[in-house]
Motif scaffolding. Structure first.
Motif, short mmCIF file in Angstrom:
data_model
loop_
_atom_site.label_atom_id
_atom_site.label_comp_id
_atom_site.label_asym_id
_atom_site.label_seq_id
_atom_site.Cartn_x
_atom_site.Cartn_y
_atom_site.Cartn_z
N THR A 197 0.84 -1.21 0.00
CA THR A 197 0.00 0.00 0.00
C THR A 197 0.87 1.25 0.00
N PHE A 198 1.88 1.24 0.83
CA PHE A 198 2.81 2.37 0.95
C PHE A 198 3.44 2.71 -0.41
N LEU A 199 3.87 1.69 -1.14
CA LEU A 199 4.56 1.91 -2.41
C LEU A 199 3.60 2.14 -3.57
N SER A 200 2.33 1.92 -3.37
CA SER A 200 1.38 2.12 -4.46
C SER A 200 1.05 3.59 -4.68
N TYR A 201 1.44 4.44 -3.73
CA TYR A 201 1.19 5.88 -3.84
C TYR A 201 2.49 6.63 -4.13
N ARG A 202 2.34 7.80 -4.71
CA ARG A 202 3.52 8.64 -4.96
C ARG A 202 3.91 9.36 -3.67
N HIS A 203 5.18 9.79 -3.64
CA HIS A 203 5.72 10.33 -2.40
C HIS A 203 6.30 11.72 -2.58
N LEU A 204 6.35 12.40 -1.44
CA LEU A 204 6.95 13.72 -1.34
C LEU A 204 8.16 13.58 -0.42
N GLN A 205 9.31 14.06 -0.87
CA GLN A 205 10.53 13.88 -0.07
C GLN A 205 11.15 15.23 0.27
N VAL A 206 11.60 15.35 1.51
CA VAL A 206 12.31 16.54 1.96
C VAL A 206 13.76 16.15 2.23
N ALA A 207 14.67 16.79 1.52
CA ALA A 207 16.10 16.55 1.72
C ALA A 207 16.63 17.59 2.70
N PHE A 208 17.28 17.13 3.76
CA PHE A 208 17.85 18.06 4.73
C PHE A 208 19.08 17.43 5.36
N GLY A 209 19.88 18.26 5.99
CA GLY A 209 21.04 17.76 6.71
C GLY A 209 22.08 17.10 5.84
N GLY A 210 22.19 17.53 4.57
CA GLY A 210 23.16 16.92 3.68
C GLY A 210 22.79 15.51 3.28
N ILE A 211 21.55 15.09 3.58
CA ILE A 211 21.11 13.73 3.27
C ILE A 211 20.07 13.80 2.15
N GLU A 212 20.38 13.20 1.04
CA GLU A 212 19.47 13.24 -0.11
C GLU A 212 18.44 12.11 -0.07
N HIS A 213 18.70 11.09 0.73
CA HIS A 213 17.73 9.99 0.82
C HIS A 213 17.74 9.46 2.25
N TRP A 214 16.73 8.67 2.56
CA TRP A 214 16.53 8.22 3.93
C TRP A 214 16.94 6.76 4.09
#
Length: 313
Positions: A197-214
């Motif tokens: 279910t989680f992956l079936s929707y599109r996502h919004l990502q906030v990059a902060f702290g020099g981290i481009e991914h989580w």
């Protein structure tokens, strides 16, 4: 040249190199622009070089000025160590500390230690900037005094705490974990909440702290899966507003999310993947380990923040 060199000019040169603006340098030095311009003239005479060229965008350092920068930084650090007092009295100090922080840590830390700092050391000031891609490098060069950043305890993350360079000291201030935010009438709330279910929707990502991914993305990648990122942003408030008005899912640190989502029509759900909580760390270079004023500040932060944080893991 030593006979002509006034050591008081060196901090001026350092700040001019950082700001590349006489106006900004004057503000930081608490001097008039004309006073800084006169000191720049003296620096040009000492080094027999223009040092800076005026452009439409400010001052551009000459090759000579750029070559001086690393040695200048080291020289000022050694001078500071040489003249460091044997005692420190917070009430009398006028020191300005330079800090970089991940933006989500301001609300988690500053309300707890700043009242004590202002009471104990009314002349001390903090020059804070948002954590950047070069923050770790600046910590290693001792360009900044302290930083509060995000690191992971999960062995699957390349941002693991154990990967922090040996020259940096650190103390964990807060642990935190990821939650998923969505608008209150989001269609996912009517479905079974799982990874599909989680992956079936599109996502919004906030990059902060020099981290481009989580960490979440690192773990998904290990499983050969990935999120569909519709929008990458750098501002959490704007991301929350967009999340409220769309079907996008936003993953965010729980402590910050729960503090700010009261102002938005949002619902939270746990991460569909089991993750070990990460941490916000206070970091500094071991060069400052025996600096009494530096030690006072970091111990103040640690002593005031740690007892105030309620465990949530």
């Amino acid at each position: 040249m030593l006979k002509r060199l006034d050591l008081n000019l060196l901090p001026v040169l350092e700040i001019l190199l950082e700001e590349q603006s006489v106006t900004a340098a004057a503000a930081r030095l608490h001097l008039s622009q004309s006073a800084v311009s006169k000191q720049l003239t003296r620096l040009r005479e000492v080094f027999d070089d223009p040092l800076f060229e005026r452009t439409a965008y400010g001052l551009k350092p000459t090759p000579k000025a750029l070559s001086l920068a690393p040695e200048l930084r080291q020289c000022l650090q050694q001078l500071a160590q040489f003249t460091r007092p044997d005692t420190f009295e917070p009430a009398l100090s006028q020191r300005q500390f330079r800090m970089h922080l991940v933006e989500t840590t301001y609300s988690l830390t500053f309300p707890h230690f700043m009242p004590s700092l202002l009471a104990q050391a009314p002349g001390v000031s903090l020059n804070c900037q948002t954590w950047r891609l070069d923050t770790m490098d600046r910590l290693l060069r001792c360009d900044i005094d302290l930083a509060i950043g995000c690191r992971e305890w999960d062995e699957r993350s390349p941002m693991h705490v154990n990967h922090i360079p040996d020259d940096l000291c650190h103390v964990e201030l807060v642990q935190d974990y990821t939650v998923c935010l969505m608008r209150r009438d989001h269609p996912a709330l009517a479905q079974e909440w799982n990874l599909d279910t989680f992956l079936s929707y599109r996502h919004l990502q906030v990059a902060f702290g020099g981290i481009e991914h989580w960490l979440l993305d690192d773990v998904l990648q290990l499983e050969g899966r990935q999120r569909d990122i519709a929008v990458n942003m750098t501002d959490f408030q704007s991301a929350l507003a967009l999340c409220e008005q769309s079907d996008l899912i936003l993953c965010a640190p729980s402590r910050y999310a729960f503090a700010v989502m009261k102002s938005f029509e949002l619902q939270s759900l746990p991460s569909p993947i089991k993750l070990i909580p990460g941490a916000y760390l206070l970091m500094w270079h071991k060069h400052f380990e025996h600096d009494l004023s530096h030690k006072w500040l970091r111990e103040l932060i640690i002593s005031q923040v740690l007892p105030s944080i309620t465990p949530r893991v």
